[in-house]
Design a protein around this motif. Structure first.
Motif, PDB file in Angstrom:
ATOM      1  N   TRP A  53      -9.358   0.596   6.259  1.00 57.03           N
ATOM      2  CA  TRP A  53      -8.893   1.608   7.207  1.00 57.03           C
ATOM      3  C   TRP A  53      -8.217   2.762   6.483  1.00 57.03           C
ATOM      4  CZ3 TRP A  53     -10.591   1.420  12.026  1.00 57.03           C
ATOM      5  CH2 TRP A  53     -11.069   0.209  12.491  1.00 57.03           C
ATOM      6  N   LEU A  54      -7.553   2.475   5.380  1.00 59.73           N
ATOM      7  CA  LEU A  54      -6.944   3.542   4.598  1.00 59.73           C
ATOM      8  C   LEU A  54      -8.005   4.399   3.930  1.00 59.73           C
ATOM      9  CD1 LEU A  54      -4.088   1.491   2.910  1.00 59.73           C
ATOM     10  CD2 LEU A  54      -3.913   3.015   4.886  1.00 59.73           C
ATOM     11  N   TYR A  55      -9.043   3.755   3.410  1.00 58.67           N
ATOM     12  CA  TYR A  55     -10.140   4.505   2.772  1.00 58.67           C
ATOM     13  C   TYR A  55     -10.792   5.458   3.751  1.00 58.67           C
ATOM     14  CZ  TYR A  55     -10.542   2.029  -1.691  1.00 58.67           C
ATOM     15  OH  TYR A  55     -10.323   1.552  -2.935  1.00 58.67           O
ATOM     16  N   VAL A  56     -11.118   4.950   4.932  1.00 59.13           N
ATOM     17  CA  VAL A  56     -11.816   5.785   5.914  1.00 59.13           C
ATOM     18  C   VAL A  56     -10.928   6.938   6.344  1.00 59.13           C
ATOM     19  CG1 VAL A  56     -12.785   5.782   8.246  1.00 59.13           C
ATOM     20  CG2 VAL A  56     -13.316   3.926   6.679  1.00 59.13           C
ATOM     21  N   ASN A  57      -9.638   6.700   6.472  1.00 54.92           N
ATOM     22  CA  ASN A  57      -8.717   7.772   6.847  1.00 54.92           C
ATOM     23  C   ASN A  57      -8.643   8.836   5.759  1.00 54.92           C
ATOM     24  OD1 ASN A  57      -6.755   9.068   8.450  1.00 54.92           O
ATOM     25  ND2 ASN A  57      -5.163   8.189   7.178  1.00 54.92           N
ATOM     26  N   GLU A  58      -8.730   8.421   4.496  1.00 53.12           N
ATOM     27  CA  GLU A  58      -8.609   9.367   3.392  1.00 53.12           C
ATOM     28  C   GLU A  58      -9.871  10.179   3.151  1.00 53.12           C
ATOM     29  OE1 GLU A  58      -7.364   6.921   0.186  1.00 53.12           O
ATOM     30  OE2 GLU A  58      -5.301   6.856   0.872  1.00 53.12           O
ATOM     31  N   ILE A  59     -11.044   9.672   3.532  1.00 52.64           N
ATOM     32  CA  ILE A  59     -12.277  10.424   3.261  1.00 52.64           C
ATOM     33  C   ILE A  59     -12.604  11.414   4.355  1.00 52.64           C
ATOM     34  CG2 ILE A  59     -13.294   8.656   1.827  1.00 52.64           C
ATOM     35  CD1 ILE A  59     -15.092   7.892   4.179  1.00 52.64           C
TER      36      ILE A  59
ATOM     37  N   LEU B 270       3.022  -4.467   0.796  1.00 54.21           N
ATOM     38  CA  LEU B 270       3.975  -4.313  -0.301  1.00 54.21           C
ATOM     39  C   LEU B 270       3.321  -3.851  -1.600  1.00 54.21           C
ATOM     40  CD1 LEU B 270       6.150  -7.516   0.233  1.00 54.21           C
ATOM     41  CD2 LEU B 270       6.784  -5.151   0.747  1.00 54.21           C
ATOM     42  N   LEU B 271       2.094  -4.306  -1.852  1.00 51.31           N
ATOM     43  CA  LEU B 271       1.478  -4.076  -3.158  1.00 51.31           C
ATOM     44  C   LEU B 271       0.402  -2.999  -3.198  1.00 51.31           C
ATOM     45  CD1 LEU B 271       1.102  -7.784  -4.327  1.00 51.31           C
ATOM     46  CD2 LEU B 271       2.907  -6.165  -4.902  1.00 51.31           C
ATOM     47  N   ALA B 272       0.040  -2.420  -2.062  1.00 50.22           N
ATOM     48  CA  ALA B 272      -1.080  -1.473  -2.033  1.00 50.22           C
ATOM     49  C   ALA B 272      -0.859  -0.278  -2.944  1.00 50.22           C
ATOM     50  CB  ALA B 272      -1.345  -1.014  -0.605  1.00 50.22           C
ATOM     51  N   ASP B 273       0.316   0.277  -2.930  1.00 49.87           N
ATOM     52  CA  ASP B 273       0.559   1.462  -3.757  1.00 49.87           C
ATOM     53  C   ASP B 273       0.772   1.102  -5.220  1.00 49.87           C
ATOM     54  OD1 ASP B 273       0.266   3.311  -1.742  1.00 49.87           O
ATOM     55  OD2 ASP B 273       2.350   3.152  -1.108  1.00 49.87           O
ATOM     56  N   ARG B 274       1.347  -0.060  -5.485  1.00 49.04           N
ATOM     57  CA  ARG B 274       1.580  -0.460  -6.875  1.00 49.04           C
ATOM     58  C   ARG B 274       0.300  -0.890  -7.586  1.00 49.04           C
ATOM     59  NH1 ARG B 274       6.135  -4.515  -6.097  1.00 49.04           N
ATOM     60  NH2 ARG B 274       7.079  -3.263  -4.487  1.00 49.04           N
ATOM     61  N   MET B 275      -0.510  -1.698  -6.928  1.00 47.24           N
ATOM     62  CA  MET B 275      -1.710  -2.247  -7.565  1.00 47.24           C
ATOM     63  C   MET B 275      -2.912  -1.335  -7.391  1.00 47.24           C
ATOM     64  SD  MET B 275      -1.235  -6.223  -6.595  1.00 47.24           S
ATOM     65  CE  MET B 275      -2.501  -6.790  -7.686  1.00 47.24           C
ATOM     66  N   GLY B 276      -2.891  -0.518  -6.389  1.00 51.29           N
ATOM     67  CA  GLY B 276      -4.003   0.380  -6.124  1.00 51.29           C
ATOM     68  C   GLY B 276      -4.954  -0.194  -5.094  1.00 51.29           C
TER      69      GLY B 276
END
Length: 188
Positions: A181-187, A110-116
């Motif tokens: 897992w999101l970081y690794v997918n984005e790099i 819920l908060l990943a996009d809002r808080m960063g």
């Protein structure tokens, strides 16, 4: 808000093996999501390109650090930690661990996009380190009665161990358990 030229430059820099037409298709959303026509890169191509090599190294370091947090020890020895903390039903504590993990993962979603992602990663790792210290201190005092040169016997070791284990899970799941897992997918 979208700077198309900056996106094109970034993709060209880090995706050296895409043609200009493929890069523009990705940027303008015309690429087929299931198959963009990209070929699979060989390992020597990944290692020879500095952008891909850096992404590979960062991914390996992040996943290695995930394993070095000690999560397997906490999950595997939770009943023993709770037993040493004089919890009447250690298996019930393990169920509590699962509920904390479930709640933390839902809250992260819920908060990943809002808080960063960066804030979640840093705050989760901070909680995780403090919890590791709490687990170590409470278990050392519980088993030896001493912490370095100080006597540390008492009833406080049980509650500190319990809170520390729950805090460890609450810090691990959002940070290196999910956002990693999101970081690794984005790099890549």
């Amino acid at each position: 808000k979208r700077d198309i030229q900056e996106t094109l430059t970034s993709l060209a820099k880090y995706r050296k093996f895409l043609s200009e037409e493929e890069v523009e298709n990705v940027v303008y959303g015309e690429a087929d999501v299931n198959h963009t026509g990209n070929r699979v890169l060989l390992l020597r191509e990944i290692l020879s390109d500095s952008g891909h090599r850096l992404a590979l190294i960062i991914g390996l370091i992040l996943h290695s650090s995930r394993e070095l947090t000690g999560i397997n020890i906490v999950y595997n020895y939770t009943p023993e930690i709770f037993e040493a903390a004089n919890v009447s039903d250690p298996e019930l504590g393990t169920v509590g661990i699962g509920l904390v993990a479930l709640f933390s993962a839902g809250l992260t979603a819920l908060l990943a996009d809002r808080m960063g992602r960066r804030f979640i990663m840093i705050s989760g790792l901070t909680v995780l380190v403090i919890a590791q210290i709490g687990i170590g201190v409470s278990q050392t005092c519980n088993s030896t009665g001493k912490l370095l040169l100080w006597s540390c016997e008492g009833e406080w070791t049980g509650p500190v161990a319990l809170v520390s284990v729950f805090a460890f899970i609450a810090g691990f799941v959002p940070s290196v358990g999910t956002v990693l897992w999101l970081y690794v997918n984005e790099i890549t």
